[in-house]
Design an enzyme around this catalytic site. Structure first.
Site, short mmCIF file in Angstrom:
data_model
loop_
_atom_site.label_atom_id
_atom_site.label_comp_id
_atom_site.label_asym_id
_atom_site.label_seq_id
_atom_site.Cartn_x
_atom_site.Cartn_y
_atom_site.Cartn_z
N LYS A 51 -31.87 10.81 -33.57
CA LYS A 51 -33.24 11.58 -33.39
C LYS A 51 -34.27 10.34 -33.76
O LYS A 51 -35.19 10.58 -32.88
CB LYS A 51 -33.18 12.29 -34.63
CG LYS A 51 -32.26 13.49 -34.51
CD LYS A 51 -32.59 14.69 -35.57
CE LYS A 51 -32.56 14.21 -36.92
NZ LYS A 51 -31.19 13.94 -37.46
N ARG A 99 -35.60 21.38 -41.83
CA ARG A 99 -33.98 21.29 -42.22
C ARG A 99 -33.62 22.61 -43.02
O ARG A 99 -32.31 22.60 -43.32
CB ARG A 99 -33.72 20.13 -43.34
CG ARG A 99 -33.32 18.95 -42.42
CD ARG A 99 -33.28 17.73 -43.28
NE ARG A 99 -32.61 16.52 -43.54
CZ ARG A 99 -33.01 15.29 -43.10
NH1 ARG A 99 -34.28 15.19 -42.75
NH2 ARG A 99 -32.25 14.44 -42.69
N ARG A 107 -24.90 1.51 -39.36
CA ARG A 107 -26.40 1.61 -39.54
C ARG A 107 -26.78 0.97 -40.97
O ARG A 107 -27.73 0.38 -41.38
CB ARG A 107 -27.10 2.82 -39.31
CG ARG A 107 -28.73 2.70 -39.48
CD ARG A 107 -29.38 4.18 -39.21
NE ARG A 107 -29.18 5.02 -40.05
CZ ARG A 107 -29.56 6.48 -39.87
NH1 ARG A 107 -30.08 6.73 -38.74
NH2 ARG A 107 -29.67 7.30 -40.87
N ARG A 109 -29.66 1.03 -46.04
CA ARG A 109 -30.05 2.21 -46.78
C ARG A 109 -29.31 2.74 -47.75
O ARG A 109 -28.04 2.68 -47.49
CB ARG A 109 -30.18 3.40 -45.57
CG ARG A 109 -31.57 3.20 -44.88
CD ARG A 109 -31.59 4.02 -43.60
NE ARG A 109 -31.34 5.79 -44.02
CZ ARG A 109 -31.65 6.62 -43.37
NH1 ARG A 109 -32.19 6.57 -42.29
NH2 ARG A 109 -31.40 7.93 -43.71
N ARG A 139 -24.58 14.59 -46.62
CA ARG A 139 -25.53 14.76 -45.64
C ARG A 139 -24.89 15.62 -44.46
O ARG A 139 -25.83 16.54 -43.98
CB ARG A 139 -26.08 13.46 -45.16
CG ARG A 139 -26.93 12.80 -46.40
CD ARG A 139 -27.17 11.34 -46.08
NE ARG A 139 -28.06 11.20 -44.64
CZ ARG A 139 -28.16 10.08 -44.21
NH1 ARG A 139 -27.34 9.02 -44.40
NH2 ARG A 139 -29.13 10.01 -43.15
P1 AMP Z 1 -33.64 11.27 -42.48
O1 AMP Z 1 -34.21 9.81 -42.46
O2 AMP Z 1 -34.34 12.31 -41.71
O3 AMP Z 1 -32.04 11.20 -42.32
O4 AMP Z 1 -33.91 11.48 -44.12
C1 AMP Z 1 -33.52 10.89 -45.22
C2 AMP Z 1 -33.37 11.76 -46.59
O5 AMP Z 1 -34.73 12.25 -46.86
C3 AMP Z 1 -32.41 13.08 -46.49
O6 AMP Z 1 -30.99 12.81 -46.70
C4 AMP Z 1 -33.08 14.01 -47.48
O7 AMP Z 1 -32.84 13.63 -48.79
C5 AMP Z 1 -34.55 13.77 -47.28
N1 AMP Z 1 -35.28 14.47 -46.35
C6 AMP Z 1 -35.93 14.03 -45.09
N2 AMP Z 1 -36.27 15.13 -44.43
C7 AMP Z 1 -35.98 16.22 -45.45
C8 AMP Z 1 -36.38 17.63 -45.03
N3 AMP Z 1 -36.98 18.14 -44.19
N4 AMP Z 1 -35.90 18.38 -46.27
C9 AMP Z 1 -35.30 18.20 -47.23
N5 AMP Z 1 -34.94 16.85 -47.54
C10 AMP Z 1 -35.55 15.75 -46.47
#
Ligand code: AMP
Length: 189
Positions: free
Chosen positions: A16, A90, A129, A135, A146
């Site tokens: 994404k 989400r 990654r 990360r 996740r």
């Molecule tokens: P991402 O980079 O989008 O995969 O987000 C990394 C982490 O940030 C996720 O695993 C969540 O812990 C937190 N996070 C990001 N966006 C959200 C969201 N919309 N709702 C809840 N947690 C989020």
């Protein structure tokens, strides 16, 4: 579609973020990634960052109220006439909050691009990654967590947007260019 309002939905590791960046260049609209914003908040040690860090490290969702606050603040900036939402919403509560805000702003969503990728492929991608980006949330246990969170809480949003006929499904398997091409096609039918 001038300044389109797009939502990218898909499991972690589906690409994404990469596709969002390509769309930023092509469509000249901002990417709104709650993951990026939360990581920045953690790095800066802000109150939001302190609240989010533990959940993020465990691969859990950050509480709705925190994330909704972050997203709403960003969406109300003047450059968000069009946008690409990446990683938000989400949960059902987030989707409803987003709907309410966009309605208030008079800026409804145009399209939800749902990226589909096989789960084992995703775990492999995410582990790769992790090596490259280092990360903290990219070890195997967290990645599985996740994925489960995605399946249980986020995937149902596809049906939510499908009811409004906003969903365009895109196969996320293939090179970055191949996937970008598929997205381009569903955005200009
Ligand atoms: P991402 O980079 O989008 O995969 O987000 C990394 C982490 O940030 C996720 O695993 C969540 O812990 C937190 N996070 C990001 N966006 C959200 C969201 N919309 N709702 C809840 N947690 C989020």
């Amino acid at each position: 579609m001038s300044a389109p309002r797009l939502l990218l939905l898909g499991p972690p590791g589906a690409g994404k973020g990469t596709q969002a960046q390509l769309l930023v260049e092509r469509l000249e609209i901002p990417q709104i990634s709650t993951g990026d914003m939360l990581r920045a908040a953690v790095a800066e040690g802000t109150p939001v960052g302190r609240e989010a860090k533990g959940c993020m490290d465990r691969g859990e969702l950050v509480p709705d109220a925190v994330v909704i606050g972050v997203a709403e603040e960003r969406l109300q900036k003047p450059d968000a006439e069009g946008f690409i939402l990446d990683g938000f919403p989400r949960t059902a509560a987030q989707a409803e909050a987003l709907d309410g805000l966009l309605e208030k702003l008079g800026r409804p969503l145009d399209v939800c691009v749902a990226m589909t990728v096989d789960e084992e492929q995703l775990v492999e991608r995410l582990l790769k990654r992790a090596e490259i980006e280092g990360r903290a949330d990219d070890n195997e246990e967290t990645i599985r967590n996740r994925m489960n969170v995605y399946r249980e809480q986020t995937e149902p949003l596809i049906a939510y947007y499908r009811k409004r006929d906003l969903v365009r499904e895109v196969d996320g398997l293939g090179s970055v260019d191949e996937v970008a091409d598929r997205i381009r096609k569903v955005l200009s039918p």
